[in-house]
Design a protein around this motif. Structure first.
Motif, PDB file in Angstrom:
ATOM      1  N   GLY A  29       0.817  -1.211   0.000  1.00  0.00           N
ATOM      2  CA  GLY A  29       0.000   0.000   0.000  1.00  0.00           C
ATOM      3  C   GLY A  29       0.852   1.263   0.000  1.00  0.00           C
ATOM      4  O   GLY A  29       1.915   1.301   0.611  1.00  0.00           O
ATOM      5  N   PRO A  30       0.384   2.303  -0.677  1.00  0.00           N
ATOM      6  CA  PRO A  30       1.128   3.568  -0.723  1.00  0.00           C
ATOM      7  C   PRO A  30       0.817   4.439   0.499  1.00  0.00           C
ATOM      8  O   PRO A  30      -0.247   4.306   1.111  1.00  0.00           O
ATOM      9  CB  PRO A  30       0.592   4.225  -1.998  1.00  0.00           C
ATOM     10  N   GLU A  31       1.732   5.311   0.851  1.00  0.00           N
ATOM     11  CA  GLU A  31       1.507   6.345   1.862  1.00  0.00           C
ATOM     12  C   GLU A  31       0.904   5.810   3.160  1.00  0.00           C
ATOM     13  O   GLU A  31      -0.021   6.411   3.715  1.00  0.00           O
ATOM     14  CB  GLU A  31       0.641   7.458   1.291  1.00  0.00           C
ATOM     15  N   GLY A  32       1.381   4.666   3.633  1.00  0.00           N
ATOM     16  CA  GLY A  32       0.914   4.120   4.900  1.00  0.00           C
ATOM     17  C   GLY A  32      -0.446   3.447   4.856  1.00  0.00           C
ATOM     18  O   GLY A  32      -0.966   3.037   5.894  1.00  0.00           O
ATOM     19  N   LEU A  33      -1.043   3.328   3.698  1.00  0.00           N
ATOM     20  CA  LEU A  33      -2.327   2.635   3.565  1.00  0.00           C
ATOM     21  C   LEU A  33      -2.091   1.122   3.523  1.00  0.00           C
ATOM     22  O   LEU A  33      -1.004   0.666   3.170  1.00  0.00           O
ATOM     23  CB  LEU A  33      -3.054   3.108   2.301  1.00  0.00           C
ATOM     24  N   PRO A  34      -3.108   0.329   3.900  1.00  0.00           N
ATOM     25  CA  PRO A  34      -2.932  -1.131   3.898  1.00  0.00           C
ATOM     26  C   PRO A  34      -2.579  -1.686   2.514  1.00  0.00           C
ATOM     27  O   PRO A  34      -2.889  -1.075   1.479  1.00  0.00           O
ATOM     28  CB  PRO A  34      -4.308  -1.650   4.342  1.00  0.00           C
ATOM     29  N   ASP A  35      -1.953  -2.853   2.533  1.00  0.00           N
ATOM     30  CA  ASP A  35      -1.660  -3.556   1.287  1.00  0.00           C
ATOM     31  C   ASP A  35      -2.962  -3.913   0.591  1.00  0.00           C
ATOM     32  O   ASP A  35      -4.035  -3.926   1.194  1.00  0.00           O
ATOM     33  CB  ASP A  35      -0.895  -4.852   1.571  1.00  0.00           C
ATOM     34  N   VAL A  36      -2.856  -4.213  -0.690  1.00  0.00           N
ATOM     35  CA  VAL A  36      -4.017  -4.597  -1.497  1.00  0.00           C
ATOM     36  C   VAL A  36      -3.751  -5.975  -2.086  1.00  0.00           C
ATOM     37  O   VAL A  36      -2.652  -6.268  -2.558  1.00  0.00           O
ATOM     38  CB  VAL A  36      -4.271  -3.555  -2.610  1.00  0.00           C
ATOM     39  N   MET A  37      -4.768  -6.809  -2.042  1.00  0.00           N
ATOM     40  CA  MET A  37      -4.697  -8.139  -2.626  1.00  0.00           C
ATOM     41  C   MET A  37      -5.263  -8.056  -4.050  1.00  0.00           C
ATOM     42  O   MET A  37      -6.338  -7.494  -4.267  1.00  0.00           O
ATOM     43  CB  MET A  37      -5.507  -9.131  -1.797  1.00  0.00           C
ATOM     44  N   ASP A  68      -6.265  -5.305   2.257  1.00  0.00           N
ATOM     45  CA  ASP A  68      -5.989  -6.244   3.335  1.00  0.00           C
ATOM     46  C   ASP A  68      -6.053  -5.463   4.651  1.00  0.00           C
ATOM     47  O   ASP A  68      -5.034  -5.062   5.198  1.00  0.00           O
ATOM     48  CB  ASP A  68      -4.610  -6.876   3.150  1.00  0.00           C
ATOM     49  N   GLY A  69      -7.269  -5.219   5.089  1.00  0.00           N
ATOM     50  CA  GLY A  69      -7.455  -4.448   6.313  1.00  0.00           C
ATOM     51  C   GLY A  69      -8.900  -4.485   6.743  1.00  0.00           C
ATOM     52  O   GLY A  69      -9.724  -5.185   6.140  1.00  0.00           O
ATOM     53  N   PRO A  70      -9.215  -3.729   7.792  1.00  0.00           N
ATOM     54  CA  PRO A  70     -10.599  -3.719   8.279  1.00  0.00           C
ATOM     55  C   PRO A  70     -11.550  -3.083   7.264  1.00  0.00           C
ATOM     56  O   PRO A  70     -11.198  -2.111   6.606  1.00  0.00           O
ATOM     57  CB  PRO A  70     -10.521  -2.895   9.565  1.00  0.00           C
ATOM     58  N   ASP A  71     -12.725  -3.655   7.150  1.00  0.00           N
ATOM     59  CA  ASP A  71     -13.780  -3.141   6.285  1.00  0.00           C
ATOM     60  C   ASP A  71     -13.311  -2.852   4.852  1.00  0.00           C
ATOM     61  O   ASP A  71     -13.477  -1.743   4.348  1.00  0.00           O
ATOM     62  CB  ASP A  71     -14.395  -1.881   6.918  1.00  0.00           C
ATOM     63  N   PRO A  72     -12.728  -3.857   4.197  1.00  0.00           N
ATOM     64  CA  PRO A  72     -12.242  -3.613   2.830  1.00  0.00           C
ATOM     65  C   PRO A  72     -13.389  -3.475   1.832  1.00  0.00           C
ATOM     66  O   PRO A  72     -14.439  -4.081   1.989  1.00  0.00           O
ATOM     67  CB  PRO A  72     -11.422  -4.866   2.531  1.00  0.00           C
ATOM     68  N   ARG A  73     -13.169  -2.661   0.817  1.00  0.00           N
ATOM     69  CA  ARG A  73     -14.134  -2.528  -0.278  1.00  0.00           C
ATOM     70  C   ARG A  73     -13.565  -3.231  -1.504  1.00  0.00           C
ATOM     71  O   ARG A  73     -12.392  -3.096  -1.818  1.00  0.00           O
ATOM     72  CB  ARG A  73     -14.403  -1.063  -0.574  1.00  0.00           C
ATOM     73  N   LEU A  74     -14.427  -3.932  -2.191  1.00  0.00           N
ATOM     74  CA  LEU A  74     -14.034  -4.682  -3.370  1.00  0.00           C
ATOM     75  C   LEU A  74     -14.034  -3.783  -4.599  1.00  0.00           C
ATOM     76  O   LEU A  74     -14.984  -3.038  -4.836  1.00  0.00           O
ATOM     77  CB  LEU A  74     -15.009  -5.847  -3.585  1.00  0.00           C
ATOM     78  N   VAL A  75     -12.954  -3.848  -5.381  1.00  0.00           N
ATOM     79  CA  VAL A  75     -12.939  -3.296  -6.735  1.00  0.00           C
ATOM     80  C   VAL A  75     -13.027  -4.533  -7.622  1.00  0.00           C
ATOM     81  O   VAL A  75     -12.052  -5.263  -7.784  1.00  0.00           O
ATOM     82  CB  VAL A  75     -11.673  -2.465  -7.015  1.00  0.00           C
ATOM     83  N   PRO A  76     -14.219  -4.808  -8.161  1.00  0.00           N
ATOM     84  CA  PRO A  76     -14.460  -6.094  -8.824  1.00  0.00           C
ATOM     85  C   PRO A  76     -13.648  -6.339 -10.087  1.00  0.00           C
ATOM     86  O   PRO A  76     -13.350  -7.484 -10.417  1.00  0.00           O
ATOM     87  CB  PRO A  76     -15.949  -6.093  -9.126  1.00  0.00           C
TER      88      PRO A  76
END
Length: 140
Positions: A29-37, A68-76
């Motif tokens: 993840g950029p700028e301290g944001l969670p990683d992305v799967m 990869d974090g709390p309350d993730p939103r899906l980009v389908p």
């Protein structure tokens, strides 16, 4: 023997990305944001999408993204240049919503038909956070 040689040639001629369908990756993840799967749902050659020869030929990866974090939103569905996963590492056990991906892919194909489609050339995590509005464009 000739058929075996033909099959080997066909398999080795396929883009490397085509072997990654169904595989998942962890993208920092950029700028301290969670990683992305990111999970590869499909690959296409850019020339096939464009309906014309493209030089150099590129493979487009159709990815599904989930933080990869709390309350993730899906980009389908999100299309990326083949080099997008360069900074990512392989991951296991990532959920994949096939119905949501199919809907997103259908919308993208329609955009291709109307010449309104593009693809990301930035890391998947950056694209994810830009898409959901948690990261300002151009770092500002």
């Amino acid at each position: 023997m000739r058929h075996v040689a033909t099959l080997i040639l066909a398999l080795t001629a396929a883009p490397v990305a085509a072997q990654n369908i169904g595989e998942s990756f962890r993208c920092p993840g950029p700028e301290g944001l969670p990683d992305v799967m990111a999970t590869v749902g499909r690959t296409d050659l850019l020339s096939e999408l464009a309906g014309a020869e493209v030089t150099p030929e590129r493979t487009i990866l159709h990815l599904q993204l989930l933080a990869d974090g709390p309350d993730p939103r899906l980009v389908p569905h999100a299309p990326f240049d083949e080099v997008a996963l360069a900074g990512c590492t392989r991951a296991d056990g990532v959920a994949f919503d096939r119905a949501a991906f199919a809907d997103g892919l259908d919308a993208y194909r329609e955009a291709v038909r109307t010449d309104d489609a593009g693809f990301f050339q930035i890391p998947p995590a950056e694209a994810y956070w830009l898409t959901i509005g948690a990261l300002a464009p151009n770092g500002g």
